[in-house]
Scaffold this motif. Structure first.
Motif, PDB file in Angstrom:
ATOM      1  N   UNK A  47       0.830  -1.214   0.000  1.00 35.99           N
ATOM      2  CA  UNK A  47       0.000   0.000   0.000  1.00 35.99           C
ATOM      3  C   UNK A  47       0.864   1.263   0.000  1.00 35.99           C
ATOM      4  N   UNK A  48       1.993   1.187   0.703  1.00 38.10           N
ATOM      5  CA  UNK A  48       2.903   2.342   0.730  1.00 38.10           C
ATOM      6  C   UNK A  48       3.462   2.597  -0.671  1.00 38.10           C
ATOM      7  N   UNK A  49       3.860   1.495  -1.319  1.00 38.71           N
ATOM      8  CA  UNK A  49       4.375   1.605  -2.700  1.00 38.71           C
ATOM      9  C   UNK A  49       3.395   2.333  -3.598  1.00 38.71           C
ATOM     10  N   UNK A  50       2.119   1.946  -3.482  1.00 36.35           N
ATOM     11  CA  UNK A  50       1.097   2.453  -4.387  1.00 36.35           C
ATOM     12  C   UNK A  50       0.573   3.826  -3.954  1.00 36.35           C
ATOM     13  N   UNK A  51       0.976   4.282  -2.763  1.00 36.65           N
ATOM     14  CA  UNK A  51       0.539   5.611  -2.315  1.00 36.65           C
ATOM     15  C   UNK A  51       1.437   6.663  -2.964  1.00 36.65           C
ATOM     16  N   UNK A  52       1.093   7.908  -2.786  1.00 35.61           N
ATOM     17  CA  UNK A  52       1.955   8.971  -3.332  1.00 35.61           C
ATOM     18  C   UNK A  52       3.040   9.364  -2.352  1.00 35.61           C
ATOM     19  N   UNK A  53       3.069   8.666  -1.213  1.00 30.93           N
ATOM     20  CA  UNK A  53       3.948   9.122  -0.129  1.00 30.93           C
ATOM     21  C   UNK A  53       4.988   8.097   0.280  1.00 30.93           C
ATOM     22  N   UNK A  54       5.327   7.197  -0.630  1.00 35.11           N
ATOM     23  CA  UNK A  54       6.320   6.178  -0.299  1.00 35.11           C
ATOM     24  C   UNK A  54       7.661   6.836   0.035  1.00 35.11           C
ATOM     25  N   UNK A  55       8.201   6.498   1.199  1.00 37.18           N
ATOM     26  CA  UNK A  55       9.529   7.006   1.594  1.00 37.18           C
ATOM     27  C   UNK A  55      10.457   5.804   1.650  1.00 37.18           C
ATOM     28  N   UNK A  56      11.398   5.786   0.743  1.00 37.82           N
ATOM     29  CA  UNK A  56      12.225   4.579   0.594  1.00 37.82           C
ATOM     30  C   UNK A  56      12.940   4.210   1.900  1.00 37.82           C
ATOM     31  N   UNK A  57      13.379   5.231   2.627  1.00 36.10           N
ATOM     32  CA  UNK A  57      14.067   4.975   3.896  1.00 36.10           C
ATOM     33  C   UNK A  57      13.196   4.255   4.923  1.00 36.10           C
ATOM     34  N   UNK A  58      11.900   4.336   4.743  1.00 34.25           N
ATOM     35  CA  UNK A  58      10.986   3.726   5.718  1.00 34.25           C
ATOM     36  C   UNK A  58      10.612   2.295   5.346  1.00 34.25           C
ATOM     37  N   UNK A  59      11.282   1.766   4.333  1.00 31.08           N
ATOM     38  CA  UNK A  59      10.822   0.485   3.768  1.00 31.08           C
ATOM     39  C   UNK A  59      10.781  -0.654   4.783  1.00 31.08           C
ATOM     40  N   UNK A  60      11.818  -0.732   5.655  1.00 26.93           N
ATOM     41  CA  UNK A  60      11.834  -1.837   6.636  1.00 26.93           C
ATOM     42  C   UNK A  60      10.634  -1.751   7.588  1.00 26.93           C
ATOM     43  N   UNK A  61      10.299  -0.528   7.938  1.00 31.69           N
ATOM     44  CA  UNK A  61       9.184  -0.343   8.874  1.00 31.69           C
ATOM     45  C   UNK A  61       7.855  -0.684   8.202  1.00 31.69           C
ATOM     46  N   UNK A  62       7.670  -0.212   6.966  1.00 31.52           N
ATOM     47  CA  UNK A  62       6.451  -0.610   6.239  1.00 31.52           C
ATOM     48  C   UNK A  62       6.358  -2.129   6.184  1.00 31.52           C
ATOM     49  N   UNK A  63       7.483  -2.716   5.854  1.00 32.98           N
ATOM     50  CA  UNK A  63       7.489  -4.145   5.578  1.00 32.98           C
ATOM     51  C   UNK A  63       7.021  -4.960   6.783  1.00 32.98           C
ATOM     52  N   UNK A  64       7.431  -4.516   7.970  1.00 34.18           N
ATOM     53  CA  UNK A  64       7.138  -5.294   9.181  1.00 34.18           C
ATOM     54  C   UNK A  64       5.751  -5.022   9.758  1.00 34.18           C
ATOM     55  N   UNK A  65       5.119  -3.913   9.319  1.00 34.25           N
ATOM     56  CA  UNK A  65       3.872  -3.496   9.979  1.00 34.25           C
ATOM     57  C   UNK A  65       2.656  -4.260   9.485  1.00 34.25           C
ATOM     58  N   UNK A  66       1.821  -4.725  10.411  1.00 38.25           N
ATOM     59  CA  UNK A  66       0.530  -5.307  10.030  1.00 38.25           C
ATOM     60  C   UNK A  66      -0.287  -4.231   9.332  1.00 38.25           C
ATOM     61  N   UNK A  67      -1.060  -4.658   8.355  1.00 34.48           N
ATOM     62  CA  UNK A  67      -1.845  -3.663   7.620  1.00 34.48           C
ATOM     63  C   UNK A  67      -3.094  -3.250   8.396  1.00 34.48           C
ATOM     64  N   UNK A  68      -3.394  -1.977   8.354  1.00 35.62           N
ATOM     65  CA  UNK A  68      -4.644  -1.476   8.933  1.00 35.62           C
ATOM     66  C   UNK A  68      -5.353  -0.684   7.844  1.00 35.62           C
ATOM     67  N   UNK A  69      -6.621  -0.971   7.659  1.00 37.14           N
ATOM     68  CA  UNK A  69      -7.370  -0.314   6.599  1.00 37.14           C
ATOM     69  C   UNK A  69      -7.825   1.066   7.068  1.00 37.14           C
TER      70      UNK A  69
END
Ligand code: DAL
Ligand code: ZN
Length: 349
Positions: A47-69
């Protein structure tokens, strides 16, 4: 050969669960090897990838986080990371949108996870908890949160909250919570003269419960009578002022509420005598002994208990009963909490 590798990568990413659109983004951000090494699918990352606000440095944190709608989820993640938070799972699990907004407006709290288990946590108080913990290192976090939420980290009669739900029978009135000066309860009823030293009124529910309490007690040969019940704002003004004249402010504050801060203005509090014995001596009566075990069965609590003066901010008042209803009175008695603590932990929704 290079084309073949690319082709293989695409297949592998597809097999992991990424859409063509996401795979294009993964390529655009140069994260093919990163994802292939992870060898898994992360919905939050996707979802982060597809958003307009993807921050590459935050990738590890996105990756580990459970998704919340939640529409703001990726923005919230980015904002919290900017403040300094890295471990976000518990934050999103325990806090609602409003609390996340509050957290975003609060300075970074390194030990935030210690607090998240407590559902009576107030995010806006986080800095106060940490300060209070520093000055009271021996207290547990449950106590720290409770005391700060009561207001005990600030001087009495400061940070005063004007009570909104005035007709709520579970209202908390204390040195930090004030009744409007024109508040008069709607359903005041005179206490039966059998159980009252003079003309005294209580709210109807409290009155009915008090009648039962007194009549059951009298069947056991006990003589419980009301000596004070509902008191208007202006009555409390003159009472308190007289005590101040007699004893000075700091002494008066230990036993008399300032106007607007007295439970007596709610008509839910009653001061009692036992066989005509009043005030401090009442603690030695058989009537008081009976009340300790029986008051809760009628919906009353002893509001200012012995040993809790640092919480209630009043001296021990064995005679002052507060009506809260049977279930809550029993729960409070079992938990051995003051009403201030109980309200903050269980009723302050
Ligand atoms: N004596 C109690 C605290 C009151 O004045 O309400
Ligand atoms: Zn009282």
């Amino acid at each position: 050969v290079l084309g073949l590798y690319f082709f293989q990568d695409t297949i592998r990413l597809k097999l992991l669960g990424y859409s063509n659109q996401s795979i294009n983004k993964i390529k655009e951000y140069n994260l093919i090897n990163y994802i292939i090494k992870k060898n898994g699918y992360s919905k939050t990352f996707d979802k982060a990838l597809l958003s307009n606000n993807f921050v590459k440095n935050n990738k590890d944190i996105y990756y580990k986080l459970d998704y919340i709608n939640n529409n703001n989820y990726i923005d919230n993640i980015n904002d919290l990371i900017t403040i300094g938070y890295k471990d976000l799972n518990l934050i999103f699990k325990n806090l609602d949108n409003k609390e996340i907004e509050q957290l975003k407006n609060t300075n970074y709290i390194s030990n935030i996870n210690d607090y998240l288990d407590y559902d009576y946590l107030i995010i806006n108080n986080l800095n106060r908890y940490n300060n209070y913990k520093k000055s009271h290192p021996s207290l547990g976090l449950d106590t720290i949160i409770t005391y700060v939420n009561i207001g005990l980290d600030k001087p009495q009669y400061s940070n005063i909250n004007n009570i909104k739900n005035l007709d709520n029978k579970l209202i908390l009135v204390n040195k930090y919570n004030k009744l409007a000066s024109d508040y008069v309860p709607k359903d005041l009823v005179k206490i039966n003269s059998k159980y009252s030293a003079k003309n005294i009124e209580l709210q109807k529910d409290a009155n009915d419960a008090f009648y039962k309490l007194c009549s059951d007690a009298s069947k056991e040969g006990l003589d419980i009578k009301a000596i004070s019940g509902y008191r208007s704002y202006s009555t409390q003004v003159s009472l308190y002022n007289n005590y101040v004249k007699r004893d000075g402010i700091s002494k008066a504050d230990t036993y008399s509420a300032r106007a607007g801060h007295s439970e007596h203005q709610t008509g839910l509090a009653v001061d009692v005598s036992g066989s005509g014995i009043v005030w401090d001596e009442f603690a030695n009566t058989k009537e008081y002994k009976w009340l300790i075990t029986n008051a809760a069965n009628y919906g009353f609590i002893i509001r200012y208990p012995l040993g809790k003066e640092n919480i209630t901010l009043y001296k021990y008042e064995p005679w002052h009963l507060r009506y809260v209803g049977i279930d809550i009175a029993k729960d409070i008695a079992n938990k051995n909490l003051t009403y201030d603590e109980y309200y903050i932990r269980y009723l302050n929704k």
